[in-house]
Enzyme design. Structure first.
Site, PDB file in Angstrom:
ATOM      1  N   ASP A  97       0.868  -0.901   0.170  1.00 13.87           N
ATOM      2  CA  ASP A  97      -0.152   0.322  -0.067  1.00 13.87           C
ATOM      3  C   ASP A  97       0.828   1.189  -0.094  1.00 13.87           C
ATOM      4  O   ASP A  97       1.788   1.222   0.815  1.00 13.87           O
ATOM      5  CB  ASP A  97      -0.826  -0.143   1.468  1.00 13.87           C
ATOM      6  CG  ASP A  97      -2.084   0.737   1.309  1.00 13.87           C
ATOM      7  OD1 ASP A  97      -2.517   1.893   0.685  1.00 13.87           O
ATOM      8  OD2 ASP A  97      -3.209   1.004   1.570  1.00 13.87           O
ATOM      9  N   HIS A 137      -0.090   4.385   0.094  1.00 12.32           N
ATOM     10  CA  HIS A 137      -1.171   5.823   0.244  1.00 12.32           C
ATOM     11  C   HIS A 137      -0.612   6.188   1.581  1.00 12.32           C
ATOM     12  O   HIS A 137      -0.699   5.622   2.862  1.00 12.32           O
ATOM     13  CB  HIS A 137      -2.707   5.442   0.937  1.00 12.32           C
ATOM     14  CG  HIS A 137      -3.534   4.691  -0.597  1.00 12.32           C
ATOM     15  ND1 HIS A 137      -3.387   3.953  -1.200  1.00 12.32           N
ATOM     16  CD2 HIS A 137      -3.666   5.635  -1.814  1.00 12.32           C
ATOM     17  CE1 HIS A 137      -4.361   3.992  -2.023  1.00 12.32           C
ATOM     18  NE2 HIS A 137      -4.645   5.131  -2.277  1.00 12.32           N
ATOM     19  N   SER A 197      -5.519  -3.885   2.402  1.00  8.83           N
ATOM     20  CA  SER A 197      -4.858  -3.976   3.155  1.00  8.83           C
ATOM     21  C   SER A 197      -4.759  -4.006   4.650  1.00  8.83           C
ATOM     22  O   SER A 197      -4.563  -4.357   5.715  1.00  8.83           O
ATOM     23  CB  SER A 197      -4.303  -2.514   3.697  1.00  8.83           C
ATOM     24  OG  SER A 197      -3.766  -1.570   2.089  1.00  8.83           O
TER      25      SER A 197
END
Ligand code: B1M
Length: 213
Positions: free
Chosen positions: A98, A100, A151
């Site tokens: 991930d 972000h 996630s």
């Protein structure tokens, strides 16, 4: 457009030119954290909606994220900080797979400004790296962020891995794809230590304060 609408628009449009001047002006009437929470995050929310509904393409999302990061970095030195800096240590990371990191970095800012030592490992971090850093820094807690549905599964696997290594550190979880009930029901059942859900960075701070009390 009026100042605060213009600022929000800058995030949506990914428009950087003149950003600092607008932020300077905004800080004359509002504290920097309020600008982040009420104005900039509202722009990111719109970006998420436009992207989710196919009205915005990925490169534009990236441009918006860059303006958001620039704005937060510009505001950060103006935020209030406590003098106390010995409240505890947390290792913070975005989970494996991930990328972000805007939310995670906000958590870092809020905790750091409120007396915690934050070891921010960055994005796409496997649990082995997170646990190694927790050992090295004698962390009191581990914080994991993730925005993809995938996630939330990784977080569960990470907790299982912590069980199998006998690690029972308090774990703080956050990110858009998580829900309170998933963490408080499903994940609480999985993990032998304490796992808590933080809706936003401020809840993260309250949970850390409760953990260290
Ligand atoms: Co992405 N993305 N993205 N993206 N992106 C989402 C998450 C998505 C919901 C957009 C959508 O479809 N509407 C969607 C996920 C869908 C899903 O999984 N079901 C999505 C997708 C699909 C993707 C890609 C797969 C797109 C692609 O490549 N086709 C790709 C994934 C790459 C990967 O990770 N492997 C991708 C990429 C990107 C960009 C790189 C372009 C960019 C990220 C840039 C960056 O972070 N440096 C991006 C962005 C910006 C978003 C949206 C639009 C905005 C995210 C954001 O920064 N929000 C997002 C839409 C959405 O979230 N609804 C989306 C602002 C931020 C402050 O909020 O991180 O939630 P957030 O943090 C909050 C709370 O959640 C909490 O505190 C913060 C507020 O105080 N919090 C914590 C977060 N972590 C915490 C940890 C804590 C405590 C609290 O303690 C440890």
């Amino acid at each position: 457009l009026p100042l605060f609408e213009r600022l929000e628009r800058r995030i949506v449009d990914g428009e950087r030119n003149g950003l600092e001047a607008d932020l300077d002006e905004a800080m004359q009437t509002r504290p920097p954290l309020e600008i982040v929470n009420d104005t900039l995050l509202s722009g990111m929310k719109t970006v998420g909606e436009l992207f989710g509904s196919g009205q915005m393409q990925l490169p534009f999302v990236l441009a918006s994220a860059e303006v958001m990061k620039t704005a937060v970095a510009y505001l950060e030195p103006h935020m209030e900080k406590t003098d106390d800096d010995g409240k505890g240590t947390i290792v913070l990371a975005t989970v494996k797979g991930d990328v972000h990191d805007i939310g995670k970095n906000l958590v870092d800012i809020i905790l750091s400004n409120n007396g915690y030592t934050v070891v921010n490992l960055g994005i796409k971090q496997p649990i082995a790296t997170i646990l190694q850093a927790a050992d090295e820094h004698r962390a009191h807690a581990v914080g994991m962020s993730g925005l993809l549905v995938k996630s939330t599964v990784i977080m569960k696997e990470n907790l299982q891995e912590m069980n199998s290594r006998g690690k029972k550190l308090p774990v703080l979880l956050g990110g858009a794809a998580l829900t309170r009930s998933y963490v408080e029901n499903d994940l609480t059942e999985v993990y032998e230590g304490r796992v808590s859900y933080a809706r936003d960075a401020f809840e993260g701070l309250r949970l850390m304060d409760a953990t260290m009390a």
